[in-house]
Design a protein around this motif. Structure first.
Motif, PDB file in Angstrom:
ATOM      1  N   ALA A  15       0.836  -1.214   0.000  1.00  0.00           N
ATOM      2  CA  ALA A  15       0.000   0.000   0.000  1.00  0.00           C
ATOM      3  C   ALA A  15       0.866   1.259   0.000  1.00  0.00           C
ATOM      4  N   LEU A  16       1.892   1.301   0.843  1.00  0.00           N
ATOM      5  CA  LEU A  16       2.775   2.461   0.900  1.00  0.00           C
ATOM      6  C   LEU A  16       3.517   2.644  -0.419  1.00  0.00           C
ATOM      7  N   VAL A  17       3.956   1.563  -1.022  1.00  0.00           N
ATOM      8  CA  VAL A  17       4.666   1.626  -2.304  1.00  0.00           C
ATOM      9  C   VAL A  17       3.759   2.205  -3.387  1.00  0.00           C
ATOM     10  N   ARG A  18       2.487   1.839  -3.383  1.00  0.00           N
ATOM     11  CA  ARG A  18       1.559   2.370  -4.392  1.00  0.00           C
ATOM     12  C   ARG A  18       1.355   3.873  -4.222  1.00  0.00           C
ATOM     13  N   PRO A  41      -6.045  -2.416  13.651  1.00  0.00           N
ATOM     14  CA  PRO A  41      -4.848  -3.027  13.061  1.00  0.00           C
ATOM     15  C   PRO A  41      -4.923  -3.202  11.545  1.00  0.00           C
ATOM     16  N   ALA A  42      -6.080  -3.041  10.964  1.00  0.00           N
ATOM     17  CA  ALA A  42      -6.229  -3.176   9.518  1.00  0.00           C
ATOM     18  C   ALA A  42      -5.998  -1.849   8.789  1.00  0.00           C
ATOM     19  N   VAL A  43      -5.762  -0.759   9.553  1.00  0.00           N
ATOM     20  CA  VAL A  43      -5.626   0.572   8.961  1.00  0.00           C
ATOM     21  C   VAL A  43      -4.352   1.242   9.482  1.00  0.00           C
ATOM     22  N   SER A  44      -3.620   1.907   8.581  1.00  0.00           N
ATOM     23  CA  SER A  44      -2.437   2.694   8.935  1.00  0.00           C
ATOM     24  C   SER A  44      -2.673   4.149   8.546  1.00  0.00           C
ATOM     25  N   ARG A  45      -1.987   5.061   9.249  1.00  0.00           N
ATOM     26  CA  ARG A  45      -2.046   6.481   8.903  1.00  0.00           C
ATOM     27  C   ARG A  45      -0.707   6.883   8.308  1.00  0.00           C
ATOM     28  N   LEU A  46      -0.764   7.455   7.128  1.00  0.00           N
ATOM     29  CA  LEU A  46       0.403   7.961   6.422  1.00  0.00           C
ATOM     30  C   LEU A  46       0.306   9.480   6.439  1.00  0.00           C
ATOM     31  N   THR A  47       1.297  10.138   7.012  1.00  0.00           N
ATOM     32  CA  THR A  47       1.333  11.600   7.026  1.00  0.00           C
ATOM     33  C   THR A  47       2.536  12.023   6.211  1.00  0.00           C
ATOM     34  N   LEU A  48       2.307  12.894   5.230  1.00  0.00           N
ATOM     35  CA  LEU A  48       3.409  13.342   4.394  1.00  0.00           C
ATOM     36  C   LEU A  48       3.279  14.817   4.080  1.00  0.00           C
ATOM     37  N   THR A  49       4.405  15.419   3.734  1.00  0.00           N
ATOM     38  CA  THR A  49       4.404  16.815   3.322  1.00  0.00           C
ATOM     39  C   THR A  49       4.959  16.922   1.911  1.00  0.00           C
ATOM     40  N   VAL A  50       4.369  17.830   1.152  1.00  0.00           N
ATOM     41  CA  VAL A  50       4.777  18.105  -0.227  1.00  0.00           C
ATOM     42  C   VAL A  50       4.702  19.604  -0.462  1.00  0.00           C
ATOM     43  N   HIS A  51       5.424  20.071  -1.461  1.00  0.00           N
ATOM     44  CA  HIS A  51       5.340  21.464  -1.886  1.00  0.00           C
ATOM     45  C   HIS A  51       4.617  21.510  -3.228  1.00  0.00           C
ATOM     46  N   GLY A  52       3.816  22.541  -3.431  1.00  0.00           N
ATOM     47  CA  GLY A  52       3.157  22.706  -4.718  1.00  0.00           C
ATOM     48  C   GLY A  52       2.086  23.767  -4.675  1.00  0.00           C
ATOM     49  N   ASP A  53       1.676  24.194  -5.844  1.00  0.00           N
ATOM     50  CA  ASP A  53       0.609  25.181  -5.942  1.00  0.00           C
ATOM     51  C   ASP A  53      -0.755  24.489  -5.865  1.00  0.00           C
ATOM     52  N   ALA A  54      -1.818  25.261  -5.965  1.00  0.00           N
ATOM     53  CA  ALA A  54      -3.176  24.727  -5.820  1.00  0.00           C
ATOM     54  C   ALA A  54      -3.500  23.682  -6.882  1.00  0.00           C
ATOM     55  N   ALA A  55      -3.052  23.895  -8.113  1.00  0.00           N
ATOM     56  CA  ALA A  55      -3.342  22.944  -9.192  1.00  0.00           C
ATOM     57  C   ALA A  55      -2.663  21.602  -8.937  1.00  0.00           C
ATOM     58  N   ARG A  56      -1.411  21.643  -8.509  1.00  0.00           N
ATOM     59  CA  ARG A  56      -0.692  20.397  -8.211  1.00  0.00           C
ATOM     60  C   ARG A  56      -1.317  19.684  -7.021  1.00  0.00           C
ATOM     61  N   LEU A  57      -1.715  20.453  -6.013  1.00  0.00           N
ATOM     62  CA  LEU A  57      -2.340  19.858  -4.843  1.00  0.00           C
ATOM     63  C   LEU A  57      -3.650  19.162  -5.222  1.00  0.00           C
ATOM     64  N   LEU A  67      -6.738   5.605  -5.393  1.00  0.00           N
ATOM     65  CA  LEU A  67      -6.025   4.370  -5.085  1.00  0.00           C
ATOM     66  C   LEU A  67      -6.906   3.433  -4.255  1.00  0.00           C
ATOM     67  N   VAL A  68      -6.864   2.166  -4.577  1.00  0.00           N
ATOM     68  CA  VAL A  68      -7.715   1.161  -3.944  1.00  0.00           C
ATOM     69  C   VAL A  68      -7.492   1.084  -2.435  1.00  0.00           C
ATOM     70  N   ASP A  69      -6.244   1.146  -1.990  1.00  0.00           N
ATOM     71  CA  ASP A  69      -5.931   0.989  -0.571  1.00  0.00           C
ATOM     72  C   ASP A  69      -6.253   2.217   0.277  1.00  0.00           C
ATOM     73  N   VAL A  70      -6.491   3.359  -0.354  1.00  0.00           N
ATOM     74  CA  VAL A  70      -6.715   4.610   0.373  1.00  0.00           C
ATOM     75  C   VAL A  70      -8.172   4.682   0.840  1.00  0.00           C
ATOM     76  N   LEU A  71      -8.336   4.908   2.144  1.00  0.00           N
ATOM     77  CA  LEU A  71      -9.669   5.012   2.732  1.00  0.00           C
ATOM     78  C   LEU A  71     -10.111   6.461   2.884  1.00  0.00           C
ATOM     79  N   LYS A  72      -9.154   7.345   3.210  1.00  0.00           N
ATOM     80  CA  LYS A  72      -9.491   8.750   3.453  1.00  0.00           C
ATOM     81  C   LYS A  72      -8.243   9.604   3.276  1.00  0.00           C
ATOM     82  N   VAL A  73      -8.427  10.808   2.718  1.00  0.00           N
ATOM     83  CA  VAL A  73      -7.322  11.757   2.557  1.00  0.00           C
ATOM     84  C   VAL A  73      -7.764  13.095   3.146  1.00  0.00           C
ATOM     85  N   GLU A  74      -6.946  13.639   4.022  1.00  0.00           N
ATOM     86  CA  GLU A  74      -7.205  14.962   4.589  1.00  0.00           C
ATOM     87  C   GLU A  74      -6.026  15.866   4.257  1.00  0.00           C
TER      88      GLU A  74
END
Length: 85
Positions: A15-18, A41-57, A67-74
């Motif tokens: 999942a992380l690789v995808r 235990p069936a769910v992990s939280r991935l926190t990441l930071t990226v740089h970009g403008d509104a269009a890239r975001l 992505l199939v493995d993604v349940l929620k994005v904030e």
């Protein structure tokens, strides 16, 4: 602008690789990455930071949510860095 994303994913092999592969394939550099278990235990939280403008975001958010493995994005914007005088 710096953006912080919090992603809940199924705790499955690859999942992380995808997620990382999605960013790489679209030319986005991940500035920081942290993965931790949740109370479920069936769910992990991935926190990441990226740089970009509104269009890239917008592109990142839309593609990540597909992505199939993604349940929620904030998304949380970081305040601009202040420089001490």
């Amino acid at each position: 602008m710096k953006h912080t994303l919090s992603i809940l994913l199924q705790n499955e092999v690859g999942a992380l690789v995808r997620v990382a592969g999605l960013f790489s394939a679209r030319g986005h550099n991940i500035d920081s990455l942290h993965v931790a278990a949740t109370r479920d235990p069936a769910v992990s939280r991935l926190t990441l930071t990226v740089h970009g403008d509104a269009a890239r975001l917008t592109q990142i958010l839309n593609q990540t949510r597909k992505l199939v493995d993604v349940l929620k994005v904030e998304h949380r914007s970081e305040p601009p860095e202040s420089h001490a005088a």
